[in-house]
Design a protein around this motif. Structure first.
Motif, PDB file in Angstrom:
ATOM      1  N   THR A  62      11.331  81.850  39.695  1.00  0.00           N
ATOM      2  CA  THR A  62      11.540  80.571  39.016  1.00  0.00           C
ATOM      3  C   THR A  62      10.500  80.359  37.918  1.00  0.00           C
ATOM      4  OG1 THR A  62      10.314  79.532  40.845  1.00  0.00           O
ATOM      5  CG2 THR A  62      12.708  79.408  40.920  1.00  0.00           C
ATOM      6  N   ALA A  63       9.298  80.883  38.110  1.00  0.00           N
ATOM      7  CA  ALA A  63       8.284  80.782  37.053  1.00  0.00           C
ATOM      8  C   ALA A  63       8.693  81.619  35.846  1.00  0.00           C
ATOM      9  CB  ALA A  63       6.931  81.244  37.584  1.00  0.00           C
ATOM     10  N   ARG A  64       9.263  82.788  36.110  1.00  0.00           N
ATOM     11  CA  ARG A  64       9.716  83.642  35.006  1.00  0.00           C
ATOM     12  C   ARG A  64      10.789  82.939  34.176  1.00  0.00           C
ATOM     13  NH1 ARG A  64      10.593  87.521  38.009  1.00  0.00           N
ATOM     14  NH2 ARG A  64       8.549  88.516  37.805  1.00  0.00           N
ATOM     15  N   GLN A  65      11.739  82.291  34.833  1.00  0.00           N
ATOM     16  CA  GLN A  65      12.782  81.568  34.113  1.00  0.00           C
ATOM     17  C   GLN A  65      12.204  80.376  33.353  1.00  0.00           C
ATOM     18  OE1 GLN A  65      16.138  82.374  33.675  1.00  0.00           O
ATOM     19  NE2 GLN A  65      15.854  80.743  32.152  1.00  0.00           N
ATOM     20  N   THR A  66      11.205  79.726  33.941  1.00  0.00           N
ATOM     21  CA  THR A  66      10.567  78.589  33.278  1.00  0.00           C
ATOM     22  C   THR A  66       9.830  79.038  32.018  1.00  0.00           C
ATOM     23  OG1 THR A  66      10.356  77.442  35.402  1.00  0.00           O
ATOM     24  CG2 THR A  66       8.917  76.705  33.615  1.00  0.00           C
ATOM     25  N   ALA A  67       9.218  80.218  32.058  1.00  0.00           N
ATOM     26  CA  ALA A  67       8.555  80.756  30.866  1.00  0.00           C
ATOM     27  C   ALA A  67       9.578  81.026  29.768  1.00  0.00           C
ATOM     28  CB  ALA A  67       7.797  82.027  31.214  1.00  0.00           C
ATOM     29  N   ILE A  68      10.740  81.534  30.147  1.00  0.00           N
ATOM     30  CA  ILE A  68      11.810  81.774  29.169  1.00  0.00           C
ATOM     31  C   ILE A  68      12.256  80.451  28.552  1.00  0.00           C
ATOM     32  CG2 ILE A  68      14.207  82.524  28.918  1.00  0.00           C
ATOM     33  CD1 ILE A  68      13.614  84.637  31.095  1.00  0.00           C
ATOM     34  N   ASP A  69      12.427  79.432  29.396  1.00  0.00           N
ATOM     35  CA  ASP A  69      12.844  78.113  28.896  1.00  0.00           C
ATOM     36  C   ASP A  69      11.810  77.544  27.930  1.00  0.00           C
ATOM     37  OD1 ASP A  69      15.086  78.279  30.492  1.00  0.00           O
ATOM     38  OD2 ASP A  69      14.239  77.075  32.115  1.00  0.00           O
ATOM     39  N   PHE A  70      10.524  77.696  28.268  1.00  0.00           N
ATOM     40  CA  PHE A  70       9.455  77.173  27.415  1.00  0.00           C
ATOM     41  C   PHE A  70       9.527  77.843  26.038  1.00  0.00           C
ATOM     42  CE2 PHE A  70       5.477  76.156  25.621  1.00  0.00           C
ATOM     43  CZ  PHE A  70       4.865  75.156  26.363  1.00  0.00           C
ATOM     44  N   ARG A  71       9.680  79.155  26.035  1.00  0.00           N
ATOM     45  CA  ARG A  71       9.744  79.889  24.764  1.00  0.00           C
ATOM     46  C   ARG A  71      10.931  79.426  23.932  1.00  0.00           C
ATOM     47  NH1 ARG A  71      12.849  84.101  23.142  1.00  0.00           N
ATOM     48  NH2 ARG A  71      12.030  85.391  21.416  1.00  0.00           N
ATOM     49  N   GLU A  72      12.099  79.343  24.561  1.00  0.00           N
ATOM     50  CA  GLU A  72      13.290  78.947  23.817  1.00  0.00           C
ATOM     51  C   GLU A  72      13.138  77.544  23.234  1.00  0.00           C
ATOM     52  OE1 GLU A  72      16.467  79.431  26.608  1.00  0.00           O
ATOM     53  OE2 GLU A  72      16.606  81.605  26.294  1.00  0.00           O
ATOM     54  N   ARG A  73      12.548  76.643  24.021  1.00  0.00           N
ATOM     55  CA  ARG A  73      12.366  75.268  23.554  1.00  0.00           C
ATOM     56  C   ARG A  73      11.354  75.208  22.402  1.00  0.00           C
ATOM     57  NH1 ARG A  73      14.838  70.608  22.651  1.00  0.00           N
ATOM     58  NH2 ARG A  73      13.691  68.755  23.358  1.00  0.00           N
ATOM     59  N   ALA A  74      10.287  76.004  22.493  1.00  0.00           N
ATOM     60  CA  ALA A  74       9.285  76.033  21.423  1.00  0.00           C
ATOM     61  C   ALA A  74       9.904  76.510  20.117  1.00  0.00           C
ATOM     62  CB  ALA A  74       8.125  76.942  21.828  1.00  0.00           C
ATOM     63  N   LEU A  75      10.719  77.550  20.178  1.00  0.00           N
ATOM     64  CA  LEU A  75      11.368  78.057  18.970  1.00  0.00           C
ATOM     65  C   LEU A  75      12.362  77.039  18.422  1.00  0.00           C
ATOM     66  CD1 LEU A  75      12.001  81.764  20.069  1.00  0.00           C
ATOM     67  CD2 LEU A  75      10.186  80.889  18.573  1.00  0.00           C
ATOM     68  N   GLU A  76      13.052  76.371  19.327  1.00  0.00           N
ATOM     69  CA  GLU A  76      14.020  75.353  18.913  1.00  0.00           C
ATOM     70  C   GLU A  76      13.347  74.209  18.165  1.00  0.00           C
ATOM     71  OE1 GLU A  76      16.568  72.016  21.329  1.00  0.00           O
ATOM     72  OE2 GLU A  76      16.585  74.054  22.140  1.00  0.00           O
ATOM     73  N   LEU A  77      12.103  73.879  18.548  1.00  0.00           N
ATOM     74  CA  LEU A  77      11.390  72.771  17.937  1.00  0.00           C
ATOM     75  C   LEU A  77      10.609  73.171  16.682  1.00  0.00           C
ATOM     76  CD1 LEU A  77      10.108  70.963  21.156  1.00  0.00           C
ATOM     77  CD2 LEU A  77      12.005  70.289  19.669  1.00  0.00           C
TER      78      LEU A  77
END
Length: 216
Positions: free
Chosen positions: A124-139
């Protein structure tokens, strides 16, 4: 050779010996069985309260003071990761943020942030890191290479944004360790700090996480 008869059936001593030997062999084989598999060591995990393993005042220069020190609300965490509160609840995700600032008027450098997110396990931490990256790029963040990686799933981002004090730049190091995701950030005026400055604090953050996990 002696013979023993019972109910009309006769056996010799040799027959008895053979029968007992066969029975003993079955018992030995049944008891031996396959050797038990060695128990594997549990995966490391950070279990301490987040405020005790996030960056501390001792990890930053002495002229910095704490600006923010609080748990992230479910809404803030969901907005920051681009996921729903229900999804993050399934991951047992909780966030904590601590910010240090040097202040100054006008502001030049720097604000140091650590955003710490704990989850149920490595997956779940690995997926959360992916989500963080995607959100950072989106912003609007842009991935960059700082020449060094920290922990697992390590990424670095640069984000330029205007403020009342002029143009600011934020460098972020995102990494995972065990069941925790962390983003360490340094914000200041362009040219006011070296790009590798953020790595110094990311390493200290990783050390605190590892020290807690290795105590168990």
């Amino acid at each position: 050779m002696s013979r023993f008869c019972l109910a009309g059936r006769c056996v010799t001593n040799l027959d008895l010996v053979r029968s007992r030997a066969a029975l003993l062999l079955v018992v030995v084989v049944a008891c031996a069985g396959p050797a038990p598999a060695p128990s594997s060591s549990p995966a490391p995990a950070v279990r301490a309260a987040l405020q005790t393993v996030i960056l501390q005042a001792a990890d930053v220069p002495a002229d910095y003071v704490i600006e923010k020190d609080e748990e992230m609300s479910p809404d803030d965490l969901a907005n920051g990761l681009g996921r729903t509160i229900a999804q993050l609840k399934q991951r047992l995700a909780f966030g904590y943020v601590r910010s240090f600032t040097k202040g100054g008027d006008p502001f030049v450098c720097c604000v140091i942030d650590s955003i710490l997110i704990t989850t149920a396990d490595d997956g779940t931490a690995r997926q959360t890191a992916i989500d963080f990256r995607e959100r950072a790029l989106e912003l609007g963040s842009v991935e960059t290479d700082l020449g060094e990686t920290i922990g697992d799933e390590s990424r670095a981002f640069v984000f330029e944004h205007p403020s009342a004090d002029g143009q600011l730049i934020t460098l972020t190091v995102l990494f995972r360790y065990a069941n925790v995701v962390d983003a360490v950030e340094v914000t200041g005026r362009p040219g006011s700090f070296e790009r590798g400055y953020v790595l110094e604090f990311a390493k200290k953050q990783l050390q605190r996480l590892r020290a807690d996990a290795e105590k168990r």
